[in-house]
Scaffold this active site. Structure first.
Site, PDB file in Angstrom:
ATOM      1  N   GLY A 169      -7.738   4.272   1.072  1.00 26.42           N
ATOM      2  CA  GLY A 169      -8.859   5.118   0.647  1.00 26.42           C
ATOM      3  C   GLY A 169     -10.056   5.016   1.577  1.00 26.42           C
ATOM      4  N   GLY A 170     -11.210   4.697   0.979  1.00 31.18           N
ATOM      5  CA  GLY A 170     -12.452   4.638   1.753  1.00 31.18           C
ATOM      6  C   GLY A 170     -12.397   3.630   2.879  1.00 31.18           C
ATOM      7  N   GLY A 404      -4.257  23.616  36.477  1.00 30.91           N
ATOM      8  CA  GLY A 404      -5.399  23.395  35.592  1.00 30.91           C
ATOM      9  C   GLY A 404      -5.757  21.931  35.495  1.00 30.91           C
ATOM     10  N   ALA A 405      -4.747  21.083  35.642  1.00 30.03           N
ATOM     11  CA  ALA A 405      -5.004  19.648  35.526  1.00 30.03           C
ATOM     12  C   ALA A 405      -5.905  19.161  36.665  1.00 30.03           C
ATOM     13  CB  ALA A 405      -3.686  18.881  35.511  1.00 30.03           C
TER      14      ALA A 405
HETATM   15  C1  HXC Z   1     -10.126  -3.370  -8.019  1.00 27.66           C
HETATM   16  C2  HXC Z   1      -8.418  -4.344  -6.866  1.00 27.66           C
HETATM   17  C3  HXC Z   1      -8.228  -3.169  -6.102  1.00 27.66           C
HETATM   18  C4  HXC Z   1      -9.097  -2.068  -6.386  1.00 27.66           C
HETATM   19  C5  HXC Z   1      -6.794  -4.623  -5.430  1.00 27.66           C
HETATM   20  N1  HXC Z   1      -7.493  -5.207  -6.430  1.00 27.66           N
HETATM   21  N2  HXC Z   1      -7.224  -3.367  -5.243  1.00 27.66           N
HETATM   22  N3  HXC Z   1      -9.346  -4.448  -7.811  1.00 27.66           N
HETATM   23  N4  HXC Z   1     -10.024  -2.217  -7.333  1.00 27.66           N
HETATM   24  N5  HXC Z   1      -9.000  -0.942  -5.682  1.00 27.66           N
HETATM   25  C6  HXC Z   1      -7.355  -6.572  -6.919  1.00 27.66           C
HETATM   26  C7  HXC Z   1      -6.078  -6.782  -7.713  1.00 27.66           C
HETATM   27  O1  HXC Z   1      -6.327  -6.463  -9.064  1.00 27.66           O
HETATM   28  C8  HXC Z   1      -5.845  -8.282  -7.517  1.00 27.66           C
HETATM   29  O2  HXC Z   1      -6.739  -8.981  -8.361  1.00 27.66           O
HETATM   30  C9  HXC Z   1      -6.312  -8.507  -6.111  1.00 27.66           C
HETATM   31  O3  HXC Z   1      -7.198  -7.421  -5.800  1.00 27.66           O
HETATM   32  C10 HXC Z   1      -5.184  -8.515  -5.103  1.00 27.66           C
HETATM   33  O4  HXC Z   1      -4.420  -7.325  -5.279  1.00 27.66           O
HETATM   34  P1  HXC Z   1      -2.815  -7.341  -5.355  1.00 27.66           P
HETATM   35  O5  HXC Z   1      -2.382  -6.002  -5.779  1.00 27.66           O
HETATM   36  O6  HXC Z   1      -2.365  -8.528  -6.147  1.00 27.66           O
HETATM   37  O7  HXC Z   1      -2.452  -7.606  -3.814  1.00 27.66           O
HETATM   38  P2  HXC Z   1      -1.294  -7.000  -2.946  1.00 27.66           P
HETATM   39  O8  HXC Z   1      -0.001  -7.067  -3.683  1.00 27.66           O
HETATM   40  O9  HXC Z   1      -1.395  -7.672  -1.625  1.00 27.66           O
HETATM   41  O10 HXC Z   1      -1.632  -5.448  -2.774  1.00 27.66           O
HETATM   42  C11 HXC Z   1      -2.804  -5.047  -2.120  1.00 27.66           C
HETATM   43  C12 HXC Z   1      -3.008  -3.510  -2.284  1.00 27.66           C
HETATM   44  C13 HXC Z   1      -2.911  -3.132  -3.758  1.00 27.66           C
HETATM   45  C14 HXC Z   1      -1.923  -2.776  -1.464  1.00 27.66           C
HETATM   46  C15 HXC Z   1      -4.380  -3.181  -1.659  1.00 27.66           C
HETATM   47  O11 HXC Z   1      -3.781  -4.000  -4.521  1.00 27.66           O
HETATM   48  C16 HXC Z   1      -3.310  -1.719  -4.029  1.00 27.66           C
HETATM   49  O12 HXC Z   1      -2.541  -0.792  -3.823  1.00 27.66           O
HETATM   50  N6  HXC Z   1      -4.551  -1.503  -4.524  1.00 27.66           N
HETATM   51  C17 HXC Z   1      -5.039  -0.188  -4.860  1.00 27.66           C
HETATM   52  C18 HXC Z   1      -5.248   0.659  -3.637  1.00 27.66           C
HETATM   53  C19 HXC Z   1      -5.892   1.987  -3.955  1.00 27.66           C
HETATM   54  O13 HXC Z   1      -5.206   2.947  -4.296  1.00 27.66           O
HETATM   55  N7  HXC Z   1      -7.253   2.008  -3.930  1.00 27.66           N
HETATM   56  C20 HXC Z   1      -8.037   3.155  -4.265  1.00 27.66           C
HETATM   57  C21 HXC Z   1      -8.172   4.029  -3.031  1.00 27.66           C
HETATM   58  S1  HXC Z   1      -9.121   5.442  -3.361  1.00 27.66           S
HETATM   59  P3  HXC Z   1      -6.462 -10.497  -8.822  1.00 27.66           P
HETATM   60  O14 HXC Z   1      -7.509 -10.755  -9.850  1.00 27.66           O
HETATM   61  O15 HXC Z   1      -5.066 -10.528  -9.343  1.00 27.66           O
HETATM   62  O16 HXC Z   1      -6.638 -11.354  -7.610  1.00 27.66           O
HETATM   63  C22 HXC Z   1     -10.564   5.212  -2.577  1.00 27.66           C
HETATM   64  C23 HXC Z   1     -11.562   6.276  -2.800  1.00 27.66           C
HETATM   65  C24 HXC Z   1     -12.454   6.502  -1.653  1.00 27.66           C
HETATM   66  O17 HXC Z   1     -10.787   4.253  -1.908  1.00 27.66           O
HETATM   67  C25 HXC Z   1     -11.978   7.653  -0.842  1.00 27.66           C
HETATM   68  C26 HXC Z   1     -13.025   8.133   0.053  1.00 27.66           C
HETATM   69  C27 HXC Z   1     -12.562   9.241   0.938  1.00 27.66           C
END
Ligand code: HXC
Length: 510
Positions: A169-170, A404-405
């Site tokens: 995402g961001g 052209g290059a």
């Molecule tokens: C809150 C989050 C989080 C999130 C991870 N965590 N992503 N908490 N918001 N976005 C937390 C988990 O709950 C977990 O907490 C810890 O971080 C580690 O995450 P895991 O999933 O256990 O780790 P891993 O298996 O290594 O996976 C990492 C990951 C996955 C691939 C990043 O967590 C994931 O897919 N997260 C969501 C990604 C996503 O879709 N984000 C939103 C994008 S949209 P604990 O307490 O267990 O340690 C966006 C909008 C902006 O960003 C766009 C602008 C253009």
């Protein structure tokens, strides 16, 4: 007093532990360093000054009011790299997966504002799950505040992004707005939406590495400008890169004293060009022999390898080098090479880094794949980038400069300041074979006549002298003296003044 100071130390200790020892151990088990460990490697010893260590999120949804961790998932501050000021932020994956909350964004914004105000580079180390899901729109707003600052700072201070874990995402869009992105092999990923979302939406099953690992972004998509083996190597390479980069767009390039003689003669360059014009040679050998101590830092070395883009130094001062690579696709300009070089030229010009262009190019790559893929517009990007650039431009044509290059590769007509050619240069609309087959079509089949026409064409056009007669080439130089010639030209151009007319901004082909 002692107790108050002890309490301060204790609070600092609590903050430094981030998401706790268990999560730190998990991070290490994945072969990754923590945010603070990374900053220790990146910055000069004891130079890091942290700001915002006690910041906490303000979210109360989903029980978040009971889960507070000082620092809120990002370590921010400033330090030095080889004595030069840089601002830094490092996402702390041990705190809510490094995800971005409103307060986390505020911390980054503060550092972005300071970097811009004080005209120093900013480096972001990314390891983050994107928007903090529990915060909803507050996190989205936070990202937009980061993006806005990225855009405003672009071209004023260098902005570098280092991807050191999963980023979604961001946390991929902000890096995409910065000047350079580097990744760590096997432990870092970049995607707008991760494999799980991809599966849900498109039913496609793909691993994180296949979707957005370094093997994709540094080779195929061109999102990343380089990939390194592990956290430590990556951070050490960023330190190396920073030594080449100016602090801002008015500071001028950094100077690092060198023992390498600028008048160094390289006899071996006199035989670099093979006798057969269709035989490749390694342009990197020339780059290596021009720059101080053979030291250069390549940008995007594994993408569009038919063009080389690199920072080096001549007489201790940074230069940008753009060079066709005859070893790959004969050094042809295709869409990827044009885009890669265009972005590099624009970076150099933003920061007034002199651009050295080494030319051996058979032309633009013909064919439907290229044409349908937008070669016209991608090629125009490079043409535009060179045309608008006002930084010193020095060009050396080593062999082919066809069609052209020839125009595009920093020719005299695009305000090249000093245009050299080696005696082996061939500056023409196209190679002899193609040319003869068009202008003497009626003689095709008559081998003797075709051979004669080809010889005549080669004698007249496959040389630097037609261009030199017209002043398009300032001087035909001996290959062995290329470094000395370039060093002298750079010195001569050091007070160059050239301004484009005022405009709100340009409308370059995107
Ligand atoms: C809150 C989050 C989080 C999130 C991870 N965590 N992503 N908490 N918001 N976005 C937390 C988990 O709950 C977990 O907490 C810890 O971080 C580690 O995450 P895991 O999933 O256990 O780790 P891993 O298996 O290594 O996976 C990492 C990951 C996955 C691939 C990043 O967590 C994931 O897919 N997260 C969501 C990604 C996503 O879709 N984000 C939103 C994008 S949209 P604990 O307490 O267990 O340690 C966006 C909008 C902006 O960003 C766009 C602008 C253009």
């Amino acid at each position: 007093m002692t107790t108050i100071i002890e309490q301060l130390e204790q609070r600092r200790e609590e903050a430094r532990i981030g998401g706790g020892q268990k999560r730190i151990d998990n991070q290490h088990a994945k072969g990754k360093l923590t945010a603070r460990e990374r900053l220790e490697v990146l910055l000069d010893p004891d130079s890091f000054e942290e700001y915002g260590m006690f910041v906490e999120h303000r979210c109360i949804e989903f029980g978040m009011d009971k889960q507070k961790m000082p620092g809120d998932g990002v370590v921010t501050g400033w330090g030095t790299i080889n004595g030069r000021l840089v601002y830094v932020f490092a996402k702390d994956f041990t705190v809510f997966g490094g995800s971005l909350s409103e307060e986390h964004a505020n911390k980054i914004n503060k550092i972005q504002d300071m970097a811009l105000k004080n005209r120093a580079p900013i480096i972001g180390l990314y390891d983050s799950g994107g928007a903090r899901i529990q915060e909803g729109v507050a996190a989205l707003g936070g990202y937009a505040e980061v993006f806005q600052r990225n855009a405003i700072a672009s071209g004023v201070i260098p902005q570098i992004s280092v991807i050191m874990g999963p980023c979604a995402g961001g946390d991929v869009y902000s890096p995409a707005l910065t000047d350079f992105i580097f990744m760590v092999k096997d432990t870092s990923y970049m995607f707008v939406t991760g494999p799980d979302v991809v599966k849900t939406v498109t039913n496609e099953e793909v691993s994180a590495e296949e979707l957005g690992g370094a093997s994709i972004h540094a080779v195929k998509s061109s999102i990343a400008d380089g990939a390194f083996e592990n956290d430590i190597e990556t951070l050490l390479q960023i330190r190396r890169l920073m030594n080449f980069l100016p602090s801002n767009n008015t500071s001028g390039v950094p100077t690092i004293s060198t023992f390498d003689d600028v008048t160094r003669i390289e006899k071996s360059l006199d035989t670099l060009i093979p006798d057969n014009a269709n035989k490749p040679y390694d342009m990197k050998e020339l780059v290596e022999k021009i720059v101080d101590e053979g030291d250069f830092f390549e940008i995007a070395p594994t993408f569009a390898r038919n063009i080389i883009t690199a920072f080096g130094r001549v007489d201790g001062r940074t230069v940008g080098i753009v060079a066709n690579q005859p070893m790959v696709l004969a050094g042809v300009l295709d869409s990827d090479a044009s885009r890669k070089a265009a972005r590099f030229v624009r970076f150099c010009d933003c920061f007034d880094i002199p651009i050295i262009t080494l030319v051996d190019v058979p032309g633009f790559l013909p064919g439907t794949a290229q044409e349908h893929g937008g070669l016209i517009k991608h090629g125009a990007k490079l043409l535009y980038a060179y045309s608008e650039a006002t930084a010193p431009k020095i060009t050396v044509i080593t062999r082919k400069a066809y069609g052209g290059a020839y125009d595009v590769m920093a020719s005299k007509h695009l305000r090249g300041d000093v245009n050299y050619a080696w005696p082996t240069a061939e500056i023409a609309v196209m190679g002899a074979k193609g040319a003869v087959e068009i202008i003497f079509r009626k003689d095709i089949g008559d081998e003797a006549k075709i051979a004669e026409h080809t010889k005549n064409y080669e004698d007249r056009f496959c040389s630097p002298f037609v261009a030199a007669e017209r002043g398009y080439i300032d001087e035909v130089i001996k290959p062995q003296s290329t470094r000395r010639r370039i060093a002298r030209a750079l010195d001569m151009l050091k007070n160059k003044q050239l301004e484009n007319p005022w405009k709100k901004h340009d409308n370059m082909p995107l």
